[in-house]
Structures are given as structure tokens and as C-alpha cells.
Design a protein around this motif. Structure first.
Motif, short mmCIF file in Angstrom:
data_model
loop_
_atom_site.label_atom_id
_atom_site.label_comp_id
_atom_site.label_asym_id
_atom_site.label_seq_id
_atom_site.Cartn_x
_atom_site.Cartn_y
_atom_site.Cartn_z
N GLY A 67 -12.12 -11.84 -0.38
CA GLY A 67 -13.20 -11.54 -1.33
C GLY A 67 -12.82 -10.40 -2.26
N GLY A 68 -12.25 -9.35 -1.67
CA GLY A 68 -11.82 -8.20 -2.47
C GLY A 68 -10.80 -8.62 -3.52
N LYS A 69 -9.88 -9.46 -3.08
CA LYS A 69 -8.82 -9.90 -3.99
C LYS A 69 -9.43 -10.68 -5.16
N ILE B 157 -14.26 -2.69 -0.79
CA ILE B 157 -15.16 -3.81 -0.48
C ILE B 157 -15.80 -3.61 0.89
N ARG B 158 -15.08 -2.98 1.81
CA ARG B 158 -15.67 -2.71 3.12
C ARG B 158 -16.76 -1.65 2.99
N LEU C 158 2.89 -10.30 1.92
CA LEU C 158 3.36 -11.58 1.37
C LEU C 158 2.62 -11.98 0.09
N SER C 159 1.63 -11.18 -0.29
CA SER C 159 0.79 -11.63 -1.42
C SER C 159 1.57 -11.85 -2.72
N PRO C 160 2.67 -11.10 -2.99
CA PRO C 160 3.42 -11.44 -4.21
C PRO C 160 3.96 -12.87 -4.18
#
Ligand SMILES: Cc1cc2nc3c(=O)[nH]c(=O)nc-3n(C[C@H](O)[C@H](O)[C@H](O)COP(=O)(O)OP(=O)(O)OC[C@H]3O[C@@H](n4cnc5c(N)ncnc54)[C@H](O)[C@@H]3O)c2cc1C
Lengths: 788, 286
Positions: free
Chosen positions: A382-384, A393-394, A754-756
Motif C-alpha cells: 500500500g505504501g509503495k 504508512i504504519r 529486490l524491488s528494483p
């Protein structure tokens, strides 16, 4: 009176004996000429037992008896893991497979011989004809209409179904600015206590009585259940949990072998021993997780989570367990899924499905490791999607200090706990802002560097108003302390709670010492012995500090009042002017004092000092019930780097900020957090029980079932937020938390690393193999993009 | 998990041990460090009638220099090899690999004869015996014979010994090299390798004169890659060499998959380890 022991980092009194090999475990009992049991276990996942031939085994050297289900039918009543839950089928628990076998590892016959070696020799001589009925290896397949039934009488393989609902989730999801979701899975795990399950039944001919020494963390429940099953009253059935080498939940249910050993002891009039070997322990003790969660979360444009829905399928294995039922783990997933967050609408549906595997049962954290994994992944997603930092976001969704008590969408009520305080403290201790700077620099160099946060809340020290497992008929809401001072002045405090590594012998003595006014080293703690208190259940569900500790406090106070009354006679002072501490009662502000020994002598031995009516026996018993229980919470932050060459994950930093209320012993709290996180690392990166489609366990040895060892567990920082709870002593339960937070924090850190690459983490453990496949997928996707 | 019944003998000499095996008629089994054999006995996967314990034989444990070779007695413990200055100076690749063999407690008991005989495809010493081109001295009822390491490993957990033969000692030729590397990846520190490679390079100016390569964890036995060695002979060294080497290694090995790692992943690992190993070997002197 100032507390001097509670709060102090006192070294554990149990450690000298445990570390020098002088502990006494169930297997260390040496009854007179004991017999030994070996179990023949099914190699078939699901089959009708057509014939068992034990003739050859019976004549094998050293064999005293061979039991199959048929031989013992009249000797016990099946134990029913009853629950008032609707849509639940309670599978009966019997000592040996009856009619058919339902998982590989289920006990089919028992050989009783003069040694374990001879018993195992005879096992090879038993012939069993099985008619295979087809393995139910996967829960998703076992729910299909045409699937074979594991329990025909149930009419379905869905042993438990349940739904939680609040508000209009569908509408809220539709209205959400952002929706994120996925299919998340935590695979099956073994609790893997260092000591395998172990039982010694000592038969007392004189009274036709049995003492069962069991590596159990619920000796009281075991006593009551076996008493009922064997029709043996509690004063002829004593159940003792001596030193126990870990449980993590695997020793927290009644086991068929516990029934069998008592039945056999009675039938043969002999003492008996059995200790599982590692293979038996891994393949027949209760297991953990095995759940798939389809979940979706909706956020408004400000990043406030408005709605959450989830469908959970739990692979509960072949039987429901006593007393918790097969609903324990999967139902807890949906009841805790909203976590510490203020999500307005919720729908959580769960099905627990029977398969040909050992039952799942309690495992450190119960349900919450996976509910936290899912909720925390969704928070990050969600934050992303909204461009909000995971920390921010938390902050926008956690229940805030002024909002407690707070009822979350699944109905659980959180009492005042430091949710936001834990988040902030963890971020500060980790140097969160600097970590993000470090990450940016690492990414520039092409390194896969990730930061993961997980916040969670749990319910601990649960009182009688809430059932530990849904709809369960036994009382898990109270515990008793019985404290006495004997004629020599010795202080003995007896409890029904049963430490199996938590250090209760130390922490309960700390409480008694302070509240009674004894010296810490003078307090002997007895626990886990059904003869000591009339009723108890044991140690589970993070309850013993709260319930045992609460009972200790109250009983100590009662006994202290008795001491004051005696001392007022002896010291010729007003009771209110007497202070009890350090094993002495003294007139405040003077040096006039009497020791516990003198007090005891006056009460029990000396016929002259006290008037008869003042000779009150120096004992006190108190049964404490916290009614609701109390919340505990934490935030974990993990920093990891993924090596693209080896696909290994290295944990660079690990921080836990936790709120367990008033701390009894900070060293023990740190140890519990360290151990819990180590197990969480196992769940996140290493451990997986792999069953093939024929229901065979492929990872049955410690070569193939990989647990983290010392080099794989990093040093960690633990920060304590001590907000006192409303229960006696202000304690909160904290033994399970480490295992709850770590899988989610590490999963988020790997996903961040790993998001990249544009790939996501949705299954645990994230083994090198799974990371390799994710990276292959990323390479494939990148190639696809390049081709466009 | 208790072993089936067996007889136990503890001979004082190799001759007596061989005689005990012969008398057992193919039903005998040798016990060295017991680190691999005892689990097999407990699982009843091996059920010998007679267990012949070698631990009482005095002259089976030694490490000695014999000209251009180092000889190691079959009963020499892993830990002794790990700590031997002679191994450190003459067989540096072996010295580097020993710390990857299991855990300290196991290295204190496990023996080189046991490790080679057990023939685990992911064990370091079997691979090193291929890497160095070692020869094993074996004794049976009809006397002694020498077996080349490359003939010794038949399959996973299978060697070429007859049931009444015992490995007595192993000779490792000392390799001439200008640089070397040993690389290994295991799930945890001390576990059997997922993939591993040993490399040494002898160079003439900026040309490769000779290369030695062995790998393990990827096939049913450890492998020496003579094909790769041949292809690299006499080629000029440049910054492409490690990549080229990695390509050659992966093209001539087709990895096996198992519970811990798929064939593709092992293949990937081996490629990465090969590149890293060649980089190291070309960078170091010694
Ligand atoms: C947890 C664990 C992890 C391990 N990890 C590794 C690792 O990472 N790398 C690694 O290389 N090894 C590893 N090992 C294996 C260890 O190195 C063993 O010690 C070794 O493989 C066997 O040596 P041993 O002396 O114990 O042999 P034993 O167990 O006594 O015998 C093994 C076999 O060899 C036969 N044998 C023994 N000696 C002789 C001889 N002289 N002649 C003929 N036959 C003989 C025996 O009959 C038996 O069949 C591990 C072991 C364990 C328990």
C-alpha cells in the motif's frame, strides 16, 4: 516496599544444572526395571488396515507385549477435541491407528520389550497389509468435490470453517483509492524442540497408580484428559513435567503415545519408557503454519487502510488435536489479521482442511506469524502504491495511545500498549533515516539492499472471558500458586504452570521474593506437577508470567500477612508497623526483627511462644484470573542484503522494540526475544517440511530440514518499552513475540531489496532457490521489456 | 532408531582387520570416525554382521612428506589435516577447504579414509583427491594395490572397493601453481556444499600454462574437468578470462537437482563460483 528482584537481570537458577548435565528430563527417570516401547509407524499416507500379523514379533527376544488398536479397545475412551464452534468436526484421538491410517508416521502398533533395541528388532517382524485409499497431499485438492474423504464420518475434508465480518468490505474496497493484494503462503514447519517428545510411566503396584513423567508443557491438561480416558482419578494419576528441553508448541497437546504408555503400564503392571527419536519427533509431533492466504487491502488517498479481506486455507493435517482443536492455528490467522491497525471493514474467512500429514498444532506465535506476514506485506504494498514510506504508512494506521482500549475489526480488544512508541523506538534505534541513505548509495552500486519493518500486537495472559482456542470447553483462564513456609523456615512456591525453557523457576521466584519479602535464593519453585495444585493447565499462549506471576503475587501477599501477624506477637508490635523483607520481619525503623526460621519455629514447633489460635499454618493459595488478558506489541526492523551471485540473504542489522509491560527479568526477556527471532529467521529463510504428492516427508532429517545455527543468527538490538498493563504486577506475556515479527520483517526487507527488479515476496521461507527463481523471473521480465 | 544387532571387533593391525573382513564373508563393515556410518546404522540402512573398528590401529594416522608427494594415513582426522603446517605449505588448496568440512566436533572424529570411502558427492576430500590426482593405497586379502582417485568414485556413496578391502593411505602429488582458489556455497556454515570449485593456475608471463579444475555438489561424484583444463592451456590471460572460464565450466557440467537446490540454481551457482575462483586464482601468487 521497593521491588528488588523484579526488574533485575538475575541469572537463571535453572542454568547451572541444565548446563552441566544435571537436569532431569523425562528420559532420565530410572524406575525399577522399566520396559521400553517402540512404535510401528505407517509408511502409507492413507490406507485401510486389512490385516496386522504380530505373531512373529511376539516371540522375538525380549518382547513382553505387542499392542494393536484391537488389543486395547476396552482400556480407554477416545479423547474428543471438543469445541462449540459451528462447522467443526472433532476427530477422535486414539492411541493406535484404528481401521485406517491417515498420515505417514501415524502409530499403528506398539512393541513393549526389555530394551529399545530389541523392541526395534521386533518391529521389523510385524506384517501389515494396507489397502491404499489415495493420498490427500494438498489442502487445495482435498476440498475438491470428488476428493477422497479422510474422515468419512465428517462427510467433508473441511474440518473447520469460519468467517469474521465487520462493515461492508466490498463497498469499501470499491471506494478505495488504492487496492493491493496477493496470494501469500507460509509453508509447513516443524517446532523442533531440542529434546524430542519423551514419556516415562512409573507404575505403583501398591495403589494401582501411575506417575507419568512427560515432556509436556500442559501437564495439567494431560492429567485431566488421561484421567477421563482411562477412568483413573487424579489421586492415582500424577502427571509431572520435569525439566523439559523446549516445546515451541510441539509438546502442548495431548499425544496418542501419552495415552498408550499409561494404558500399557496399567495392563502390564510395569513401568515403561519411550523417547521419540528425531525422525519420529519430526514426523509425528504437531507441526506449524501450512496456510495460504488470498488477501486484499484498500487504502484511501491519505494512506489510511479502510478495508481488508482474506480467504485462508489451512492444511491442518490428519487429526484435530486436544484440547486446542484443528481450528487453533488457522482461525487465529483471521482473528488477528487486522493486527494493530484501525481498519474499518473486514471479512476474513478460513477453512481448515484435513490432509495426510501430522496434525498442525500450537507453534510459538500461533496464527500471528502468518497474519503479521500478510498484513505487513500489504502495508508495504500500500505504501509503495501511494508513494508513502513504510514507516509513515504504519504511523497513519496504528492504534494511537489515546485510542485504547481499541476493538479491531475482527473483534479483539487491545488494551493500552505502546504500538506507536515501539515503531518510533525501533526506527530510532535502527537509525532508519540513515539506513535509507545507505540504501540509496548501495542501489547506485547495483547492490540489493533492503529494509523491512513489521509491527504486530498479540493477546497474552488470557483470562477466563476469552477462550485460548475457539469454543473450547476447558478453563484456560486461571492459574494457582501455593506457597508455604515449612517448619525449618524454607519457602516453597508450587505452581501448575510448566516452564520448558522460559526460566519461570527464576522469574516466579523473583516475584515471590519481592511480594513475600523472602530472599530470592531461599525460594524454591515447583512447577508442572499435577499433585501440587488441584487444577492447572500449563504454560502456553504467553500466559505464565501474567497468570502464574499474578497468582504468585496474591498468594505471597496473603502469606506475608500471616507472617506479620505472627511477628507482631513475637515482636510485641502492631502488625502495621512490621515490614517483611530479606527473609525477616522487622519493626519499621528499629533493629527488632525475627527471621522466617524463627517465625516458623514459633508457629510449628515451639508450644509456648504463641497462643494456640495464633498458630496459623504458614501457607497461602491463590488462584488468579486476569479475566480478559493483556496486549503485547513490538516493531521489528530487519536490514538485509541479497547476494545476486549466491541468492543468499544476509541479515545486516536486526532491531526489536517491544512492550511487554513491567519487566520481571530483562535478561530473560532479551533471551526470549533472541530465541524467538532466531526461530522467525528459520521461518523466513530456512525451514520447510516438504511432503510429496504421496504424502511422504522428504525433509525428515536435520540434514534436509534446515534450521538456522549460530552463524545464521545475527546480533540484535532489543529495546524495551515498559508500559504497565492493568493486570496484577503490570506484566504482559512476551515469550512468543520474536517469532511473530521476524518472518514479516525479513520478508519485507527482502522484498525491499529486490524491488528494483520488480519482483515480490509472497511465500516463506525465502530460500536461495526461491530467490534464484524470482531473479530469473526478473531477468525474463527485463528481456521481455527490452524486446517490446 | 537403533542399529540392528552386529558383532564388534577391534583389531590392532591392518592385516588383522582385513582378515576380520574376509571372515565376515562380505557382511563386514569398517568403522573409522563413525560420523557417516553411525547414522546409517541407526537408520538400519546398513546392517553389517560384523563391525571392524579401525580406531585401535596405531600406524594408520600420519601426514608425511615423500619427495614430491604428501602421504596421509587413512585414519588421520579432518582436524589434523586442517591444522597441519605441512598441508598448509604443500597442499594449500586442501588446507583452505578443510574448514568447510562439517563442524569442529565432526572434524575431530571424521577421517580422510572414511570420507573418501563414504564417497559423498558433496564432500570436500573426495573432490580434492581428484583435484590433486591422488592415489589410494588399498589392502585386501590378496595384498595391496593402488587405485587412482579418478577410478575410485563410482557413483553417489559408492566406491570401487571390494567388501574386504581397506583404504590404508592416500598420496597427494604436490602441484606447482602460481595462484589458486577454493570456493564453496552451502546452506549453512558447515553443511555439505550446494556447489564448490577448486582451481589452480600455473602461468608463463601472461599466458596460462596449466590449469587444474575440480567441482562438486553438482553431479553424482565429484568431477575433475579435464576438458576445461585442456581448453585453457596456452591461452592469453585478459580480463575476460574469468568469464570465459565460468562459461567453459558450466557448459561441461550438467548439474543435478535435489531438495536443497534445483539443477538450474546449482548450475548458476557453479558459474558464479567459477568466475570468482578464477579471479582469485589469477590475482594471488602462491
Ligand atoms: C552433520 C554432518 C555434517 C557433515 N558435513 C560434511 C561436509 O560438509 N563435508 C564433508 O566432507 N563431510 C561432511 N560430513 C561427513 C564427515 O566428514 C564424515 O566424517 C566422513 O564423511 C566420514 O568419515 P568417518 O571417518 O566418520 O567415516 P565412518 O563414518 O566411520 O565411515 C564411513 C564409511 O566409510 C567406510 N570406511 C571408513 N574408513 C574406511 C577405510 N579406511 N577403508 C575403507 N572403508 C572405510 C565405512 O565402512 C563407512 O562405510 C558431515 C557429517 C555430519 C554428521
Amino acid at each position: 516496599m521497593r521491588p528488588r528482584n523484579v526488574g533485575a537481570p538475575i541469572k537463571r537458577t535453572e542454568d547451572p544444572r541444565l548446563l552441566t548435565g544435571r537436569g532431569e528430563y523425562s528420559a532420565d527417570r530410572k524406575p525399577d526395571r522399566p520396559l521400553h516401547i517402540a512404535f510401528l509407524r505407517s509408511g502409507q499416507p492413507h490406507a485401510r488396515i486389512a490385516r496386522i500379523d504380530t505373531a512373529a514379533a511376539q516371540t522375538s527376544p525380549g518382547v513382553v507385549a505387542v499392542f494393536t488398536a484391537e488389543c486395547i479397545t476396552g482400556d480407554f475412551k477416545p479423547v474428543i477435541p471438543f469445541s462449540r464452534m459451528p462447522n467443526y468436526y472433532a476427530t477422535p484421538i486414539v492411541p493406535l491407528a484404528t481401521g485406517k491410517v491417515r498420515y505417514v508416521g501415524e502409530a499403528v502398533a506398539a512393541i513393549i520389550a526389555t530394551s529399545r533395541y530389541l523392541a526395534e528388532d521386533a518391529l521389523e517382524l510385524i506384517e501389515v497389509d494396507y489397502e491404499p485409499l489415495g493420498a490427500l497431499a494438498r489442502a487445495e485438492l482435498a476440498v475438491a468435490g470428488d476428493a477422497a474423504l479422510l474422515h468419512e464420518e465428517a462427510g467433508t475434508n473441511v474440518l473447520i470453517a469460519r468467517e469474521f465480518k465487520k462493515g461492508d468490505v466490498a463497498a469499501d474496497l470499491k471506494a478505495a483509492a488504492v487496492r493491493v493484494g496477493g496470494r501469500f503462503e507460509m509453508t509447513r514447519k516443524a517446532p523442533l524442540a531440542m529434546e524430542p517428545r519423551s514419556y516415562t510411566a512409573e507404575y505403583d503396584k501398591r495403589r494401582d497408580a501411575i506417575t507419568l513423567y512427560t515432556s509436556s508443557n500442559i501437564p495439567g491438561i494431560v492429567r485431566d484428559a488421561i484421567s477421563e480416558s482411562l477412568d483413573l482419578p487424579g489421586h492415582r494419576l500424577r502427571v509431572v513435567a520435569p525439566d523439559v528441553g523446549g516445546s515451541f508448541g510441539s509438546k502442548g497437546s495431548l499425544y496418542p503415545e501419552e495415552l498408550l504408555i499409561c494404558i500399557a503400564a496399567r495392563k502390564l503392571g510395569r513401568s515403561l519408557k519411550w523417547t521419540a527419536d528425531r525422525l519420529e519427533d519430526v514426523s509425528s509431533s504437531s507441526q506449524a503454519f501450512a496456510e495460504i492466504v488470498d488477501a486484499e487491502m484498500g487504502f484511501d488517498a491519505n494512506g489510511v487502510a479502510t478495508s481488508l479481506q482474506a480467504d485462508v486455507i489451512g492444511d491442518v493435517g490428519a487429526y484435530s488435536i486436544y484440547p486446542w482443536t484443528c481450528g487453533l492455528e488457522p482461525v487465529q490467522v483471521v482473528s488477528f489479521l487486522p493486527g494493530p491497525y484501525k481498519i474499518a471493514s473486514y471479512r476474513g474467512a478460513v477453512r481448515g482442511v484435513a490432509t495426510c500429514k501430522p496434525p498442525t498444532g500450537p507453534y510459538r506465535g500461533v496464527g500471528r506469524p502468518i497474519s503479521t506476514f500478510v498484513a505487513e506485506r500489504l502495508m508495504d504494498l500500500g505504501g509503495k502504491a501511494l508513494g508513502l514510506d513504510p514507516l509513515e504508512i504504519r504511523r497513519r494506521n496504528l492504534v494511537r495511545a489515546e485510542e485504547f482500549p481499541y476493538r479491531i475489526a475482527s473483534g479483539i480488544i487491545w488494551d493500552k500498549t505502546g504500538f506507536v512508541e515501539c515503531l518510533d523506538a525501533a526506527a530510532e534505534a535502527a537509525g532508519y533515516e540513515h539506513l535509507r541513505v545507505q540504501q540509496a548509495a548501495a542501489r547506485k552500486q547495483g547492490r540489493l539492499f533492503g529494509i523491512g519493518i513489521a509491527s504486530y500486537a498479540e493477546l497474552t495472559g488470557i483470562g477466563s472471558r476469552i477462550a485460548v482456542a475457539p469454543g473450547m470447553p476447558i478453563n484456560t483462564g486461571s492459574e494457582t500458586a501455593k506457597i508455604n513456609i515449612d517448619s525449618t523456615g524454607g519457602v516453597t512456591a508450587a505452581f501448575g504452570v510448566a516452564s520448558h525453557g522460559q526460566g519461570l523457576e527464576t522469574t516466579l521466584a523473583q516475584i515471590v521474593a519481592d511480594d513475600l519479602g523472602a530472599r530470592f535464593e531461599d525460594v524454591r519453585v515447583i512447577q508442572g506437577d499435577s499433585d501440587e495444585v488441584p487444577m492447572s493447565t500449563g504454560t502456553y499462549a504467553s500466559r505464565s508470567a501474567v497468570l502464574g506471576g499474578g497468582a504468585a503475587k496474591h498468594a505471597s501477599r496473603i502469606l506475608q500477612d500471616k507472617i506479620k501477624r505472627v511477628a507482631s506477637h513475637l515482636l510485641e508490635a502492631n502488625q502495621d508497623d512490621i515490614e517483611v523483607s530479606d527473609g525477616k520481619a522487622a519493626v519499621i525503623g528499629t533493629d527488632r526483627a525475627v527471621t522466617f526460621k524463627q517465625v516458623a519455629k514459633a508457629v510449628y514447633s515451639d508450644m509456648k511462644t504463641l497462643p494456640v489460635e495464633a498458630r496459623e499454618e504458614l501457607t497461602a493459595t491463590y488462584t488468579y484470573d486476569p479475566i480478559n488478558g493483556t496486549t503485547a506489541a513490538a516493531t521489528h526492523i530487519a536490514v538485509v542484503e541479497v547476494d545476486p551471485a549466491t541468492c543468499f540473504v544476509k541479515i545486516l542489522k536486526y532491531v526489536v522494540a517491544e512492550d511487554c509491560g513491567r519487566i520481571i527479568n530483562p535478561m530473560i526477556v532479551d533471551g526470549q526475544v533472541h530465541g524467538g527471532v532466531a526461530q522467525g529467521i528459520g521461518a523466513a529463510l530456512f525451514e520447510e517440511l516438504i511432503y510429496d504428492d504421496d504424502g511422504q516427508l522428504l525433509s525428515a532429517s536435520l540434514v534436509d530440514y534446515v534450521i538456522p545455527s549460530a552463524p545464521e543468527v545475527p546480533a540484535m538490538d532489543v529495546i524495551h518499552i515498559e508500559s504497565e498493563s492493568a493486570v496484577a504486577g503490570g506484566f504482559r506475556g512476551m515469550g512468543e513475540g520474536g517469532t511473530i515479527g521476524a518472518p514479516a520483517a525479513i520478508a519485507n526487507a527482502i522484498a525491499d531489496a529486490l524491488s528494483p527488479l520488480g519482483v515480490d515476496v509472497s511465500i516463506l521461507p525465502m530460500t536461495p532457490e526461491r530467490i534464484f527463481r524470482l531473479m530469473e523471473q526478473a531477468r525474463f521480465n527485463a528481456r521481455g521489456k527490452a524486446d517490446e | 532408531m537403533k542399529p540392528a544387532k552386529f558383532e564388534y571387533v577391534a583389531p590392532a593391525t591392518v592385516d588383522a582387520a582385513v582378515e576380520a573382513l574376509r571372515a565376515a564373508n562380505g557382511e563386514g563393515k569398517v568403522l573409522a570416525g563413525g560420523q557417516s556410518l553411525l547414522p546409517l546404522l541407526n537408520f538400519r540402512m546398513t546392517r553389517p554382521a560384523v563391525l571392524v573398528d579401525l580406531n585401535g590401529i596405531k600406524d594408520l594416522s600420519f601426514i608425511e612428506l615423500r619427495g614430491d608427494r604428501v602421504a596421509i594415513g587413512a585414519l588421520t582426522r579432518h582436524r589434523e589435516i586442517e591444522q597441519s603446517p605441512l598441508i598448509g605449505s604443500k597442499l594449500p588448496v586442501m588446507a583452505a577447504a578443510m574448514r568447510y568440512v562439517a563442524h569442529l566436533a565432526i572434524r575431530n572424529r571424521g577421517t580422510i579414509g572414511g570420507s573418501l570411502s563414504h564417497a559423498d558427492p558433496a564432500a570436500e576430500l573426495p573432490m580434492l583427491s581428484l583435484f590433486y590426482g591422488a592415489s589410494l593405497l588399498v589392502q585386501g586379502p590378496s595384498g595391496r594395490r593402488t587405485v587412482a582417485a579418478e577410478d575410485f568414485f563410482v557413483d553417489a556413496l559408492t566406491n570401487c572397493l571390494e567388501p574386504e578391502e581397506i583404504v590404508v593411505e592416500i598420496e597427494f602429488p604436490i602441484l606447482q601453481h602460481d595462484g589458486w582458489a577454493f570456493e564453496e556455497v552451502a546452506r549453512r556454515f558447515g553443511d555439505f556444499a550446494l556447489a564448490s570449485i577448486a582451481v589452480s593456475v600455473r602461468r608463463r608471463a601472461s599466458t596460462i600454462e596449466d590449469v587444474r579444475v575440480a567441482v562438486m555438489g553438482v553431479a553424482d561424484t565429484p568431477l575433475r574437468l579435464k576438458e576445461v583444463e585442456a581448453k585453457l592451456r596456452d591461452i592469453a590471460i585478459d580480463n575476460q578470462t574469468p568469464d570465459r572460464f565460468s562459461g567453459l565450466v558450466t557448459s561441461c557440467v550438467s548439474a543435478n537437482g535435489d531438495l536443497h537446490a534445483s539443477a538450474e540454481y546449482r548450475h548458476h551457482l557453479l558459474g558464479r563460483l567459477a568466475r570468482r575462483a578464477m579471479q582469485t586464482a589469477l590475482a594471488t601468487k602462491g
